[in-house]
Structures are given as structure tokens and as C-alpha cells.
Motif scaffolding. Sequence first.
Motif, PDB file in Angstrom:
ATOM      1  N   ALA A  16      44.317  10.331  75.098  1.00 51.33           N
ATOM      2  CA  ALA A  16      45.440   9.581  75.655  1.00 51.33           C
ATOM      3  C   ALA A  16      45.038   8.137  75.941  1.00 51.33           C
ATOM      4  CB  ALA A  16      45.954  10.254  76.929  1.00 51.33           C
ATOM      5  N   GLY A  17      43.854   7.952  76.523  1.00 46.57           N
ATOM      6  CA  GLY A  17      43.379   6.610  76.797  1.00 46.57           C
ATOM      7  C   GLY A  17      43.137   5.827  75.521  1.00 46.57           C
ATOM      8  N   SER A  18      42.577   6.482  74.513  1.00 48.40           N
ATOM      9  CA  SER A  18      42.335   5.825  73.226  1.00 48.40           C
ATOM     10  C   SER A  18      43.652   5.445  72.553  1.00 48.40           C
ATOM     11  CB  SER A  18      41.530   6.745  72.311  1.00 48.40           C
ATOM     12  OG  SER A  18      40.258   7.015  72.855  1.00 48.40           O
ATOM     13  N   ALA A  19      44.658   6.296  72.684  1.00 48.24           N
ATOM     14  CA  ALA A  19      45.956   6.013  72.073  1.00 48.24           C
ATOM     15  C   ALA A  19      46.601   4.798  72.720  1.00 48.24           C
ATOM     16  CB  ALA A  19      46.862   7.231  72.195  1.00 48.24           C
ATOM     17  N   GLU A  20      46.498   4.696  74.063  1.00 42.94           N
ATOM     18  CA  GLU A  20      47.096   3.535  74.733  1.00 42.94           C
ATOM     19  C   GLU A  20      46.338   2.261  74.389  1.00 42.94           C
ATOM     20  OE1 GLU A  20      49.133   2.437  79.014  1.00 42.94           O
ATOM     21  OE2 GLU A  20      47.710   4.110  78.906  1.00 42.94           O
ATOM     22  N   PHE A  21      45.017   2.378  74.261  1.00 39.41           N
ATOM     23  CA  PHE A  21      44.222   1.239  73.805  1.00 39.41           C
ATOM     24  C   PHE A  21      44.692   0.795  72.419  1.00 39.41           C
ATOM     25  CE2 PHE A  21      40.557  -0.229  71.295  1.00 39.41           C
ATOM     26  CZ  PHE A  21      40.109  -1.298  72.060  1.00 39.41           C
ATOM     27  N   GLY A  22      44.933   1.758  71.537  1.00 38.11           N
ATOM     28  CA  GLY A  22      45.420   1.435  70.193  1.00 38.11           C
ATOM     29  C   GLY A  22      46.775   0.747  70.212  1.00 38.11           C
ATOM     30  N   ARG A  23      47.663   1.197  71.101  1.00 38.88           N
ATOM     31  CA  ARG A  23      48.981   0.558  71.211  1.00 38.88           C
ATOM     32  C   ARG A  23      48.849  -0.873  71.715  1.00 38.88           C
ATOM     33  NH1 ARG A  23      50.310   5.781  73.055  1.00 38.88           N
ATOM     34  NH2 ARG A  23      50.166   5.175  75.253  1.00 38.88           N
ATOM     35  N   PHE A  24      47.886  -1.092  72.623  1.00 40.45           N
ATOM     36  CA  PHE A  24      47.696  -2.448  73.134  1.00 40.45           C
ATOM     37  C   PHE A  24      47.121  -3.359  72.054  1.00 40.45           C
ATOM     38  CE2 PHE A  24      45.349  -5.647  75.710  1.00 40.45           C
ATOM     39  CZ  PHE A  24      46.460  -6.213  76.327  1.00 40.45           C
ATOM     40  N   VAL A  25      46.187  -2.844  71.249  1.00 39.60           N
ATOM     41  CA  VAL A  25      45.668  -3.624  70.123  1.00 39.60           C
ATOM     42  C   VAL A  25      46.822  -4.015  69.191  1.00 39.60           C
ATOM     43  CG1 VAL A  25      44.223  -3.545  68.048  1.00 39.60           C
ATOM     44  CG2 VAL A  25      43.349  -2.639  70.213  1.00 39.60           C
ATOM     45  N   HIS A  26      47.733  -3.079  68.934  1.00 32.81           N
ATOM     46  CA  HIS A  26      48.877  -3.376  68.070  1.00 32.81           C
ATOM     47  C   HIS A  26      49.770  -4.447  68.691  1.00 32.81           C
ATOM     48  CE1 HIS A  26      52.059  -2.701  65.150  1.00 32.81           C
ATOM     49  NE2 HIS A  26      52.922  -2.568  66.150  1.00 32.81           N
ATOM     50  N   ARG A  27      49.971  -4.383  70.014  1.00 30.59           N
ATOM     51  CA  ARG A  27      50.779  -5.397  70.694  1.00 30.59           C
ATOM     52  C   ARG A  27      50.176  -6.789  70.494  1.00 30.59           C
ATOM     53  NH1 ARG A  27      54.383  -5.369  75.009  1.00 30.59           N
ATOM     54  NH2 ARG A  27      53.987  -3.134  75.373  1.00 30.59           N
ATOM     55  N   LEU A  28      48.843  -6.883  70.689  1.00 30.03           N
ATOM     56  CA  LEU A  28      48.170  -8.175  70.501  1.00 30.03           C
ATOM     57  C   LEU A  28      48.230  -8.618  69.050  1.00 30.03           C
ATOM     58  CD1 LEU A  28      46.697  -9.964  72.613  1.00 30.03           C
ATOM     59  CD2 LEU A  28      47.186  -7.664  73.411  1.00 30.03           C
ATOM     60  N   ARG A  29      48.141  -7.667  68.133  1.00 27.37           N
ATOM     61  CA  ARG A  29      48.215  -8.011  66.709  1.00 27.37           C
ATOM     62  C   ARG A  29      49.579  -8.630  66.390  1.00 27.37           C
ATOM     63  NH1 ARG A  29      46.718  -3.153  64.437  1.00 27.37           N
ATOM     64  NH2 ARG A  29      44.532  -3.797  64.587  1.00 27.37           N
ATOM     65  N   SER A  40      41.656  -6.875  66.038  1.00 27.99           N
ATOM     66  CA  SER A  40      41.157  -5.521  65.882  1.00 27.99           C
ATOM     67  C   SER A  40      40.547  -5.097  67.212  1.00 27.99           C
ATOM     68  CB  SER A  40      40.121  -5.455  64.754  1.00 27.99           C
ATOM     69  OG  SER A  40      39.780  -4.110  64.471  1.00 27.99           O
ATOM     70  N   GLY A  41      40.125  -3.855  67.287  1.00 26.79           N
ATOM     71  CA  GLY A  41      39.547  -3.378  68.533  1.00 26.79           C
ATOM     72  C   GLY A  41      38.743  -2.117  68.313  1.00 26.79           C
ATOM     73  N   GLY A  42      37.818  -1.853  69.213  1.00 26.14           N
ATOM     74  CA  GLY A  42      37.016  -0.649  69.106  1.00 26.14           C
ATOM     75  C   GLY A  42      36.201  -0.446  70.367  1.00 26.14           C
ATOM     76  N   CYS A 255      51.197  -3.573  78.345  1.00 26.65           N
ATOM     77  CA  CYS A 255      52.390  -4.340  78.725  1.00 26.65           C
ATOM     78  C   CYS A 255      52.195  -5.808  78.350  1.00 26.65           C
ATOM     79  CB  CYS A 255      52.679  -4.195  80.219  1.00 26.65           C
ATOM     80  SG  CYS A 255      51.377  -4.853  81.298  1.00 26.65           S
ATOM     81  N   GLU A 256      53.285  -6.551  78.344  1.00 21.29           N
ATOM     82  CA  GLU A 256      53.236  -7.967  77.982  1.00 21.29           C
ATOM     83  C   GLU A 256      52.447  -8.787  78.999  1.00 21.29           C
ATOM     84  OE1 GLU A 256      54.348  -9.949  75.294  1.00 21.29           O
ATOM     85  OE2 GLU A 256      54.257  -7.947  74.421  1.00 21.29           O
ATOM     86  N   GLY A 257      52.543  -8.419  80.269  1.00 21.55           N
ATOM     87  CA  GLY A 257      51.802  -9.161  81.287  1.00 21.55           C
ATOM     88  C   GLY A 257      50.308  -9.116  81.042  1.00 21.55           C
ATOM     89  N   LEU A 258      49.801  -7.942  80.682  1.00 24.67           N
ATOM     90  CA  LEU A 258      48.373  -7.818  80.372  1.00 24.67           C
ATOM     91  C   LEU A 258      48.037  -8.587  79.101  1.00 24.67           C
ATOM     92  CD1 LEU A 258      45.668  -6.517  81.140  1.00 24.67           C
ATOM     93  CD2 LEU A 258      46.321  -4.541  79.747  1.00 24.67           C
ATOM     94  N   ALA A 259      48.931  -8.531  78.129  1.00 24.29           N
ATOM     95  CA  ALA A 259      48.718  -9.267  76.880  1.00 24.29           C
ATOM     96  C   ALA A 259      48.627 -10.771  77.137  1.00 24.29           C
ATOM     97  CB  ALA A 259      49.830  -8.956  75.885  1.00 24.29           C
ATOM     98  N   ASP A 260      49.417 -11.287  78.081  1.00 23.30           N
ATOM     99  CA  ASP A 260      49.359 -12.720  78.411  1.00 23.30           C
ATOM    100  C   ASP A 260      47.960 -13.119  78.865  1.00 23.30           C
ATOM    101  OD1 ASP A 260      52.056 -13.038  77.844  1.00 23.30           O
ATOM    102  OD2 ASP A 260      52.693 -12.806  79.935  1.00 23.30           O
ATOM    103  N   VAL A 261      47.340 -12.276  79.701  1.00 25.06           N
ATOM    104  CA  VAL A 261      46.000 -12.578  80.205  1.00 25.06           C
ATOM    105  C   VAL A 261      44.991 -12.577  79.054  1.00 25.06           C
ATOM    106  CG1 VAL A 261      44.177 -11.898  81.819  1.00 25.06           C
ATOM    107  CG2 VAL A 261      46.577 -11.539  82.431  1.00 25.06           C
ATOM    108  N   VAL A 262      45.091 -11.598  78.178  1.00 31.17           N
ATOM    109  CA  VAL A 262      44.156 -11.491  77.059  1.00 31.17           C
ATOM    110  C   VAL A 262      44.289 -12.679  76.117  1.00 31.17           C
ATOM    111  CG1 VAL A 262      43.573 -10.141  75.005  1.00 31.17           C
ATOM    112  CG2 VAL A 262      43.984  -8.977  77.179  1.00 31.17           C
ATOM    113  N   VAL A 263      45.515 -13.081  75.822  1.00 24.15           N
ATOM    114  CA  VAL A 263      45.731 -14.226  74.925  1.00 24.15           C
ATOM    115  C   VAL A 263      45.115 -15.488  75.525  1.00 24.15           C
ATOM    116  CG1 VAL A 263      47.482 -15.751  73.927  1.00 24.15           C
ATOM    117  CG2 VAL A 263      47.768 -13.279  73.787  1.00 24.15           C
TER     118      VAL A 263
END
Length: 275
Positions: A16-29, A40-42, A255-263
Motif C-alpha cells: 500500500a505504501g509503495s503504491a501511494e509512492f508510485g501515485r505520487f511519482v506519477h503526479r510529479l511526472r 522517476s523514483g525508487g 496531494c498537490e500541496g506535497l507536490a508543491d514542496v517537492v517541486v
Amino acid sequence: MKPPLLLVGQGSHDDAGSAEFGRFVHRLRCRLDRTAADVSGGYTSKARPRLSDSIASLVARGHHRMVALPLSLIEDMRADADLLSVMALEQKRHPTLSCDYGRPLGPDPRVLTLLAERLADAAAEVASLRLVPAAAGPFDDEPERIEIGETAVVLVGDGSTSPAANADVHRVSRLFWETHAHEYMTVETAFVSLTPPGVPGGIERCRRLGAKRVIVVPYLLFGGGVLDRVWAQAMAYAAGHPDLDVRCADVIGDCEGLADVVVDRYEEALGGVIC
């Protein structure tokens, strides 16, 4: 074209944690595709996709410079050393590879705001972890009104063998209380494993301080096995203390808020790179 962003997960055996990580990688992509940047991510260990496979894929697509950004809420020197060790090995495998490093997410003000949103959601919910009413009356009785000043918060970190990493979680608790939770009775710190106090210990301290409601806030990025353990420990405590309203907030999550920090961390790491 900008160098690709390589998101580095801390590793988990949990699907479940890996799947959410994958969804977040896709959001950033999807986000960075607009600026012609690959993503990419790993994981450095335990889970898949492995970081080495993601790097090999990026190199095969013609990338020889990348920005590695650890998806970590804690600034842990041991974790940083592990990442540098892994990347040194990858540079031996791919001699043309060079890498810049982004800062961990840490207690960024926007991360604390996301925690405050999860806390507010949990505080607004009608249901708590009590499976039966504290009194013998029917379930539709008017519930006791509990004021925010009678509500305590337990911020729960993953737990580490590094004293500095554990101290960082205590620092975040203080920051969170002063910036977003000062109306609550207190913000206590607890850990899932490896170091005390555990989740029950954190809740018990709040109860002894006079709290009528305790909201457990996981200081975690994604769901999965660690979150399940937080909730299980909280529910076990709540079952033995039916007069205390115990609730659990959700993780920060994809979420988008977390994506903002990463970007922003990515752009910061690029420095003077010319697009």
C-alpha cells in the motif's frame, strides 16, 4: 531540457505504501512534464521499484545528470550517508552519471499546514475509535461537547536508532504546536517503534494532563504498514479507556500541496542549471 527528478523513497515491505509512492511519482511526472523534465523514483532498500532500476532506466533514456531528492520528513545524517553510498555505487555502474541533491522535505511550513489540515479533518469527524459508548445509554444520545482546550494532540514519528532523528520529531511537535495547534491543550511526541514513548505512552501522558480527547497525528508521508501500526496501537489504548475520545488523523499522502514542496526543492537543487 532540465535534468530528471529522482525521488528517493525510504523503503517499505508494504504494498500500500509503495503504491501511494508510485501515485505520487506519477503526479510529479505530470507536473514537471510541462517543463520538459523527466521524473522517476525508487527505494534504496526493501521495496520496489528499486532505485538502481530507476536510475538505469533514466540513463537508458539518455539522461546523465539528475537531481536526487529524498522523500523524507526527517533530516537524518545516517539516511543521507546511505543515499550517498548508494549513488556512489550507481556512479561506478554508470561512469557518465552525475547527480545533484535536493534537501529533505523536513518541517517545511507547507508540510506543517498539511498536518494541520489532517488534524482538522480528524477533529471534525463525529466518530471516534470507541466502538461502544462510554455510558450504558443508546448510541443516539447527545455526545458530550469537548472543547479544543480539552483536546490534546500526539504527533507520531516513525522512530529511529538515531537520537538526532528522534530529537527532530520533538522539534517538529513544538513547531506544530506554536504555528498551528496552540489552541489545543498540548502536542506530545510519540514513536511507532525503536524508541519511547510509544503511541500508548503518548496518549497516556495526555490523559494524565486532563485531556478528554486525544487526536493522534502520524508524521508520515504515505499510508501502509507503519500507519496501520499507529492506528492499531491507538485503538488498543482506546479500548481500555472508554471515557477518553481517541481519534487518528490520516497521513499527509499523495496531494498537490506535497507536490508543491517537492517541486520547489527540485528547482532549488538545480541552482544555475540552464534549461
